[in-house]
Structure formats: C-alpha cells, structure tokens
Design a protein around this motif. Structure first.
Motif, mmCIF file in Angstrom:
data_model
loop_
_atom_site.group_PDB
_atom_site.id
_atom_site.type_symbol
_atom_site.label_atom_id
_atom_site.label_comp_id
_atom_site.label_asym_id
_atom_site.label_seq_id
_atom_site.Cartn_x
_atom_site.Cartn_y
_atom_site.Cartn_z
ATOM 1 N N VAL A 61 0.839 -1.201 0.000
ATOM 2 C CA VAL A 61 0.000 0.000 0.000
ATOM 3 C C VAL A 61 0.872 1.248 0.000
ATOM 4 O O VAL A 61 0.596 2.221 -0.703
ATOM 5 C CB VAL A 61 -0.947 0.000 1.225
ATOM 6 N N ASN A 62 1.948 1.225 0.758
ATOM 7 C CA ASN A 62 2.836 2.382 0.852
ATOM 8 C C ASN A 62 3.361 2.789 -0.514
ATOM 9 O O ASN A 62 3.367 3.961 -0.875
ATOM 10 C CB ASN A 62 3.990 2.061 1.796
ATOM 11 N N PHE A 63 3.780 1.808 -1.303
ATOM 12 C CA PHE A 63 4.333 2.114 -2.628
ATOM 13 C C PHE A 63 3.253 2.583 -3.596
ATOM 14 O O PHE A 63 3.393 3.603 -4.268
ATOM 15 C CB PHE A 63 5.042 0.881 -3.184
ATOM 16 N N PHE A 64 2.154 1.830 -3.671
ATOM 17 C CA PHE A 64 1.148 2.123 -4.681
ATOM 18 C C PHE A 64 0.321 3.369 -4.360
ATOM 19 O O PHE A 64 -0.157 4.042 -5.269
ATOM 20 C CB PHE A 64 0.231 0.919 -4.890
ATOM 21 N N VAL B 163 2.965 19.259 -18.120
ATOM 22 C CA VAL B 163 3.266 17.941 -17.588
ATOM 23 C C VAL B 163 2.905 16.903 -18.633
ATOM 24 O O VAL B 163 1.754 16.556 -18.811
ATOM 25 C CB VAL B 163 2.476 17.680 -16.287
ATOM 26 N N GLN B 164 3.867 16.414 -19.362
ATOM 27 C CA GLN B 164 3.634 15.429 -20.423
ATOM 28 C C GLN B 164 4.082 14.053 -19.942
ATOM 29 O O GLN B 164 5.123 13.555 -20.332
ATOM 30 C CB GLN B 164 4.389 15.842 -21.704
ATOM 31 N N LEU B 165 3.289 13.464 -19.045
ATOM 32 C CA LEU B 165 3.634 12.163 -18.487
ATOM 33 C C LEU B 165 2.494 11.178 -18.711
ATOM 34 O O LEU B 165 1.338 11.558 -18.840
ATOM 35 C CB LEU B 165 3.928 12.288 -16.984
ATOM 36 N N ASN B 166 2.831 9.911 -18.723
ATOM 37 C CA ASN B 166 1.833 8.863 -18.903
ATOM 38 C C ASN B 166 0.934 8.804 -17.673
ATOM 39 O O ASN B 166 1.410 8.746 -16.546
ATOM 40 C CB ASN B 166 2.548 7.519 -19.093
ATOM 41 N N ASN B 167 -0.377 8.846 -17.885
ATOM 42 C CA ASN B 167 -1.301 8.829 -16.761
ATOM 43 C C ASN B 167 -1.917 7.453 -16.550
ATOM 44 O O ASN B 167 -3.005 7.332 -16.000
ATOM 45 C CB ASN B 167 -2.405 9.871 -16.942
ATOM 46 N N MET B 168 -1.245 6.403 -16.996
ATOM 47 C CA MET B 168 -1.709 5.040 -16.769
ATOM 48 C C MET B 168 -1.180 4.539 -15.423
ATOM 49 O O MET B 168 -0.042 4.802 -15.055
ATOM 50 C CB MET B 168 -1.240 4.104 -17.882
ATOM 51 N N PHE B 169 -2.025 3.812 -14.716
ATOM 52 C CA PHE B 169 -1.663 3.288 -13.403
ATOM 53 C C PHE B 169 -1.892 1.785 -13.412
ATOM 54 O O PHE B 169 -2.989 1.314 -13.717
ATOM 55 C CB PHE B 169 -2.515 3.963 -12.326
ATOM 56 N N ASN B 170 -0.860 1.023 -13.058
ATOM 57 C CA ASN B 170 -0.919 -0.435 -13.112
ATOM 58 C C ASN B 170 -0.876 -0.997 -11.703
ATOM 59 O O ASN B 170 0.047 -0.732 -10.941
ATOM 60 C CB ASN B 170 0.261 -0.981 -13.935
ATOM 61 N N PHE B 171 -1.898 -1.802 -11.378
ATOM 62 C CA PHE B 171 -1.932 -2.465 -10.076
ATOM 63 C C PHE B 171 -2.450 -3.880 -10.258
ATOM 64 O O PHE B 171 -3.510 -4.111 -10.849
ATOM 65 C CB PHE B 171 -2.833 -1.707 -9.100
ATOM 66 N N ASN B 172 -1.679 -4.843 -9.761
ATOM 67 C CA ASN B 172 -2.055 -6.258 -9.788
ATOM 68 C C ASN B 172 -2.330 -6.743 -11.215
ATOM 69 O O ASN B 172 -3.234 -7.556 -11.452
ATOM 70 C CB ASN B 172 -3.282 -6.494 -8.897
ATOM 71 N N SER C 296 -6.839 6.920 -12.570
ATOM 72 C CA SER C 296 -7.081 6.500 -11.199
ATOM 73 C C SER C 296 -7.932 5.243 -11.200
ATOM 74 O O SER C 296 -8.656 4.958 -12.157
ATOM 75 C CB SER C 296 -7.789 7.608 -10.414
ATOM 76 N N THR C 297 -7.871 4.491 -10.091
ATOM 77 C CA THR C 297 -8.679 3.279 -9.983
ATOM 78 C C THR C 297 -10.140 3.592 -9.687
ATOM 79 O O THR C 297 -11.002 2.742 -9.899
ATOM 80 C CB THR C 297 -8.143 2.370 -8.874
ATOM 81 N N GLY C 298 -10.424 4.780 -9.175
ATOM 82 C CA GLY C 298 -11.802 5.137 -8.850
ATOM 83 C C GLY C 298 -12.380 4.324 -7.710
ATOM 84 O O GLY C 298 -13.584 4.358 -7.460
ATOM 85 N N TYR D 68 -14.321 -0.671 -19.915
ATOM 86 C CA TYR D 68 -13.224 -1.613 -20.138
ATOM 87 C C TYR D 68 -12.963 -1.665 -21.638
ATOM 88 O O TYR D 68 -13.773 -2.204 -22.397
ATOM 89 C CB TYR D 68 -13.599 -2.996 -19.630
ATOM 90 N N SER D 69 -11.858 -1.088 -22.061
ATOM 91 C CA SER D 69 -11.584 -1.012 -23.499
ATOM 92 C C SER D 69 -10.088 -1.004 -23.758
ATOM 93 O O SER D 69 -9.340 -0.259 -23.097
ATOM 94 C CB SER D 69 -12.222 0.263 -24.090
ATOM 95 N N GLY D 70 -9.653 -1.823 -24.711
ATOM 96 C CA GLY D 70 -8.253 -1.841 -25.111
ATOM 97 C C GLY D 70 -7.300 -2.203 -23.998
ATOM 98 O O GLY D 70 -6.158 -1.738 -23.981
ATOM 99 N N GLY D 71 -7.749 -3.008 -23.032
ATOM 100 C CA GLY D 71 -6.894 -3.394 -21.919
ATOM 101 C C GLY D 71 -6.789 -2.350 -20.830
ATOM 102 O O GLY D 71 -6.020 -2.526 -19.877
ATOM 103 N N ILE D 72 -7.552 -1.256 -20.925
ATOM 104 C CA ILE D 72 -7.476 -0.156 -19.966
ATOM 105 C C ILE D 72 -8.843 0.041 -19.313
ATOM 106 O O ILE D 72 -9.882 -0.038 -19.976
ATOM 107 C CB ILE D 72 -7.028 1.150 -20.648
ATOM 108 N N ILE D 73 -8.850 0.319 -18.017
ATOM 109 C CA ILE D 73 -10.077 0.583 -17.269
ATOM 110 C C ILE D 73 -10.171 2.073 -16.990
ATOM 111 O O ILE D 73 -9.245 2.668 -16.431
ATOM 112 C CB ILE D 73 -10.096 -0.213 -15.949
#
Length: 664
Positions: free
Chosen positions: A190-193, A210-219, A226-228, A439-444
C-alpha cells in the motif's frame, strides 16, 4: 412415350405459371423471414470462424454476396417477366394501338418507353424498370453483413463496502492484535502504490507542461488516471492469475475472482462462437472517491506548529522535528528525523509510526538517495514537508464528535526548499459513489455518475478510519532524509500559483483514497465474497463483429420492393391461369419476339399503312391479332391487321339521304 408426355406436361404453360408462383413465393418468404428474424433478434452476428475469414479476405465477402444477390435478382426478374408476359398475351387479344403493343413489349423485356401523349403508360414502364433495377441493390443490402456493435447485457455482484457485514469485518480485522505480524506485507505494498496513485493523479491535472503517462498499473490491471475505488468486474481485465499470497488487509497481489456473466439471451447455446473482433464493456459499479478541499489554514480555528532540535556529530547533522496539529480541539503530534549528510540509506523514523495501534513502532526505510554533504542544510536542494493527519486515525472509531464522523484533516507545511507552501489544511471527505466503468483496449476508465445512498453515514466509520490511517502512513513515509516527492512535484509545477498548488494537493489525496479502496476490495474479494457483503452490478458488453442489426427503415424499403414484385407476379400468373382455362394461348406466337411480330405484321399487310403520317399517328393506329387457319406451312398462326373504324351513325344516315335524293 411416357417421358415425352411427362416433359410436355411439365413444360406446359399451366405448370410453368404454377412454378412461377411457387418460386416467387419461396423467395419472398425467405426475404420476409430473414428480415423478421433480424427485427426480432435486433442483432444477428456471424460465428467467429466466418468473421475471421471476412477480416482476412474482405473482397471475397463482397464477391460472394454480389453473386448470391445477382442470382436471386435474376431468378426473381425472370419469374416476374414471365408472369407479366403471359398475362399481357391474353390482354392483347382485342383491338389495341401499336403504342400499347410497344408498352407490352417493354414490360415483358423489363425496359421502359417514353411518350408524352401516353404519360401513364410511360410512367408504368419506367416504374417497373426502376423497381426491377432496384431489386439487385435490395438483395445486396439485405444479405451483405456489415460491422455491427452488438450489445450483450452483463450482470453480477461485487463487494459492497457500505454493507454492515463488511463494516464489522473490516473493523475487527483492522483493530486485530495480530495486525503487526501478519499484515505488514500488505501495508508495504500500500505504501508504494498509494504514493504512485497520488502522484499520477497530480500528473493528470498538472497542466500542459506535464507530459507524463497517466496510466496506473496495479495487480496486472491498467487503469486510466485512477482506480476510482473499483475492482475489475470483467474476467479479461481481472489482472494477475497467480494465487494470492494472503487475503484481507494482508493482500499484496494475486488472482481476484470475478462474479459477472453476460446474458446471451437467444444465443445462449452459441456462447463459444461469438467473441467479435473488438470487445468493450461498460459496467455500473460502486466506486470510492473523496471531496478534498485544500486551503490556507485559518489560525483562529486550527493550529499547526513545528519545532526542532539539532544534534551535530561531525560530519553528521541530525534534526529532530516535532509537528503538532490541533483540529477543533483534537491534538496530534508526530516526530520526524532529517539529516544533511551522505548516508547509505536514509531513514524516516517516527515516534508515531503505526497506521493503527497494531502497527505502532514499525520503522520504515526511506528512499535511497544521495544527501548533500556539508555541516548545514542547503535550502536549494533539501526540503522538508511534514504531514499530520488529525484527529489520530486510531481514535476515529471511538470519537463521538459529529465533526469527524465522515471526514478528517491533513495538515501540510513546507520548509527549506519547499517553504513556498504555507501552513495548509486539506479536508478529506471520502464517500461511496456510483460509477460507469469502461473496459476497453486493456485499460479501465472510471467516470463517477452519482453518490451511493448512505455514503457519508456514521456507519462507515470503519472505512473512514482505514483511509485516514493509510493517508497518515503515506504522508509520513513520503518524507525522506532530504526531500519529499510531494514537495518535489509542487516545486516543479505549482510553486508559482497557489490555486494550482492546492488543486494538485487535492488530486494527490483523492488519488490515494481511490486506490486504497481498490486494494481493500481486492483483499476482501480474493477468497470470494459472502452473500451478505455483495451488491448487484450490471452493464453491457459491446462486440464489434460482422452481422446484421435491426434497421427498420432500410429493411422496410427492401421488403416493399420484393413484396410488390411478388404481388404483381402472383396476380399476373393467376390471371393467366384463369384465362388459360377459358381459352388456351397459342404457343407458336410470342408478341414480345420482334421476329414473330414482324412476321405477323407482314402476313396482315400492315406495312402499307405504316409509312403514312408522323410517328405519333402511326403509334395510334389500332390493330388486332387474328388467328390464321391451321396450315402446316406456317411458322406462326397469328397475323396483325389494321382495325378499320366504323363510320359514325350520323354520317351514315346523311349519306343515305343524299343517295335517295339522287335516285329521285
């Protein structure tokens, strides 16, 4: 002899007319049945093995459908033309103008004529020509499968964070005396994620710079921004397939089962044959987010004080910080340790380290970094940003004050490099939401659409205590010996604009809140969810595949054409059958055959009158077909003769009177 008789019977006009009616009815029935099936099913997808062939050989599909459409169009046109020709053969037995014969030939040949003086007949031939010409297009439109988006309902259940059963379970687990020995791995994860989720939420709102990837990977699951607070409800997006190492609060990754199933309806028996080329889902689920408001602290309502003690043991300089927050009379103090020397590892050690009474006293490694050498703090490169959650998360569940029944405060202030951040208080109000999850293209992707009932009730104190503890844990562990990732981000993108800086802090704490509940759902869903902790969810699975979908207007137009052609064919053939019973037609003569017509006109000496007057007058000449006595030397037994008009009655009488006068 018997075979010859059989052929003669089968080839007789009556048999051919009956075959015409039957064939046209079968074709029309096929078109109606096919359209009715599409309208009834709404969607009629092709099996995957056919779709794969279409994708691989797209031009072959067009060729096959064109060939089938052409064959059906030719057969339908032949039946129509034959029935019309037979009916007109009986109709031409009486006196008729040459233009009407021309019209009959055009109808039999499925072409058109134009004569302004006979507009109705010309319009009739043109209408039949257009209708038959549209026939091929109609069959192609009906038979050609296109790319369709086929919606399939999805239903199931998920963990209900607001249920009383889960609240009691969470409260018991969270305050367990065994927490510090069995669940440390889960909190390290939890601390890391939570740090990562918070920073990604800040990056997303960081503006155009800010031109950074806004994808978040968990499990093994990829989230957009965000996971929402949701857990994947679709099997293909469920993530890791490894067995979970632990469940509940100790969960640190692994397979989480999914309890959703598509409702295939009429296609239940064919579920294994439909996967489509592209598949997306939209599911309405329970999410978690937070209303976070960050602003300059009002000293008249709250206080946040810092004091420090420096211990120098050359070349090491250690500073002990005491951060004390007072929120509406609730006092909370934390101790931080910083150093300005190069160490192999930096330690961030707290007097109040535990995220609950069960974790009290656990030390946490900070990030490995290179600390500036020197005897004093360098404010250009070193910063201190202490975070204090108030009231103490360990006491939230036992508090009676109505102020903190559904919220907690986060106190933040910047020192040295981060001194642009004044004493700031962030009010965090977590609540359950209703969200649309795509749920589309492997992304939530998660889009809030409303607030769940009872989401801010005092019955959710267990959730409030848990998220307050995680925010407290994350806020403290983010401070390393010489820097803080929150402060570094604010330095880069928010230090010159207070409103932007506060907005980024709000997104940071909101991102941590949302991820925390996704992790919580994962842990308590990993071994299955008891029925008293579930809530129903529903959504739609969208297949991109090839097939047919209900398009009422298009198919109605197609059915109008095929039905009109069928109706005219059956009426004409029926009329011919009746007339054949009364007076059989002469099989030796075909009025639509130019050779037969020329021979009949020649036999009736019609050519002598065709060179007099203009074309319109010639076309108005009345003629009739006469039967010629049977003569073996004749090829056809019809001749076309001119009909001599009888003189008017009045003229005949006047002529008779003049004759009588001459006789006298």
């Amino acid at each position: 002899m018997h075979l010859a008789n059989l052929v003669q019977i089968l080839w007789s006009p009556t048999s051919l007319l009956l075959l015409t009616i039957l064939g046209q009815t079968v074709i029309m029935g096929f078109s109606w049945g096919f359209v009715a099936e599409i309208l009834h099913m709404e969607f009629l997808p092709l099996p995957d093995h056919i779709v794969d062939l279409i994708v691989e050989y797209p031009t072959v599909l067009t060729l096959i459908v064109t060939l089938i459409s052409t064959i059906l169009s030719i057969i339908t046109s032949m039946f129509f033309a034959y029935a019309v020709k037979k009916a007109l053969r009986h109709h031409l037995s009486g006196p008729i103008t040459l233009f009407k014969i021309r019209t009959a030939m055009a109808l039999s040949k499925l072409t058109w004529v134009m004569r302004w003086r006979s507009f109705k007949l010309s319009a009739l031939t043109l209408g039949v020509f257009v209708m038959v010409a549209f026939l091929h297009t109609s069959w192609s439109t009906l038979l050609l499968p296109t790319v369709i988006q086929w919606p399939v309902p999805v239903t199931g259940t998920e963990l209900d964070l607001g249920s009383n059963a889960f609240q009691q379970r969470l409260s018991g687990d969270f305050n367990s005396s065994q927490l510090n020995t069995s669940q440390v791995a889960g909190y390290q994860m939890v601390n890391f994620f939570t740090l990562l989720s918070g920073l990604i939420a800040m990056y997303t709102q960081g503006g155009p710079d800010v031109q950074l990837n806004n994808m978040f990977n968990f499990n093994g699951v990829l989230y957009n921004q965000s996971t929402g607070g949701v857990l994947p409800a679709i099997q293909e997006y469920s993530g890791s397939s490894d067995p979970p190492s632990a469940v509940g609060l100790a969960f640190s990754g692994g397979k989480v089962p999914v309890d959703t199933n598509p409702d295939w309806g009429y296609f239940e028996r064919d579920t294994g044959t439909h996967n489509g080329t592209v598949k997306t889902y939209t599911v309405t689920q329970q999410g978690v987010t937070a209303n976070v408001t960050c602003q300059l602290m009002d000293p008249s309502q709250n206080s946040y004080d810092l004091s420090n003690t420096t211990v120098q043991e050359s070349p090491i300089v250690i500073t002990m910080w005491n951060a004390t927050a007072n929120c509406s009379g609730n006092i909370r103090s934390l101790t931080y340790v910083t150093s300005n020397n190069t160490l192999e590892f930096g330690y961030s050690t707290f007097m109040d380290m535990g995220i609950s009474q069960g974790l009290s006293g656990i030390s946490q490694f900070g990030s490995r970094d290179s600390i500036n050498s020197g005897d004093s703090t360098n404010p250009a490169v070193e910063g201190f940003l202490p975070v204090v959650v108030c009231p103490d998360p360990a006491t939230i569940s036992s508090m009676t004050s109505a102020i903190f029944q559904n919220k907690f405060d986060v106190f933040v202030v910047g020192e040295y490099k981060y001194n642009f951040l004044p004493r700031t208080i962030c009010e965090v109000v977590p609540y359950l939401t209703t969200v649309n999850v795509t749920y589309s293209g492997g992304i939530i992707s998660v889009d809030p659409i409303g607030t769940s009932p009872g989401s801010t009730n005092s019955s959710n104190l267990a959730l409030l205590q848990y998220i307050a503890s995680v925010v407290d844990f994350q806020g403290q562990s983010s401070q390393a010996m010489t820097n803080n990732p929150i402060g570094e981000f604010l330095t880069a993108y928010g230090k010159n604009d207070t409103s932007v800086m506060y907005n980024e802090l709000e997104n940071y704490w909101r991102g941590i809140t949302e991820f925390t509940f996704t992790q919580l759902r994962s842990g308590y869903s990993a071994s299955g969810v008891p029925p008293n902790m579930t809530r129903p969810i529903s959504g739609t699975m969208y297949f991109m595949t090839y097939g047919w979908r209900s398009n009422s207007l298009t198919y109605i137009m197609v059915l109008i054409v095929t039905t009109l052609i069928w109706g005219v064919t059956v009426l004409a053939a029926g009329y011919s059958l009746i007339r054949e019973k009364i007076k059989p037609s002469d099989p030796s003569f075909d009025y639509s055959d130019p050779i037969d017509l020329i021979m009949a006109a020649s036999d009736g000496r019609l050519e002598s009158g065709l060179f007099q007057g203009d074309r319109d007058k010639v076309e108005d000449i009345e003629v009739r077909f006469e039967d010629v006595p049977d003569d073996v030397r004749r090829i056809i037994r019809k001749r076309l003769v001119t009909v001599v008009p009888e003189p008017p009655v009045q003229t005949a009488l006047l002529g008779s009177e003049s004759y009588d006068e001459k006789e006298e």
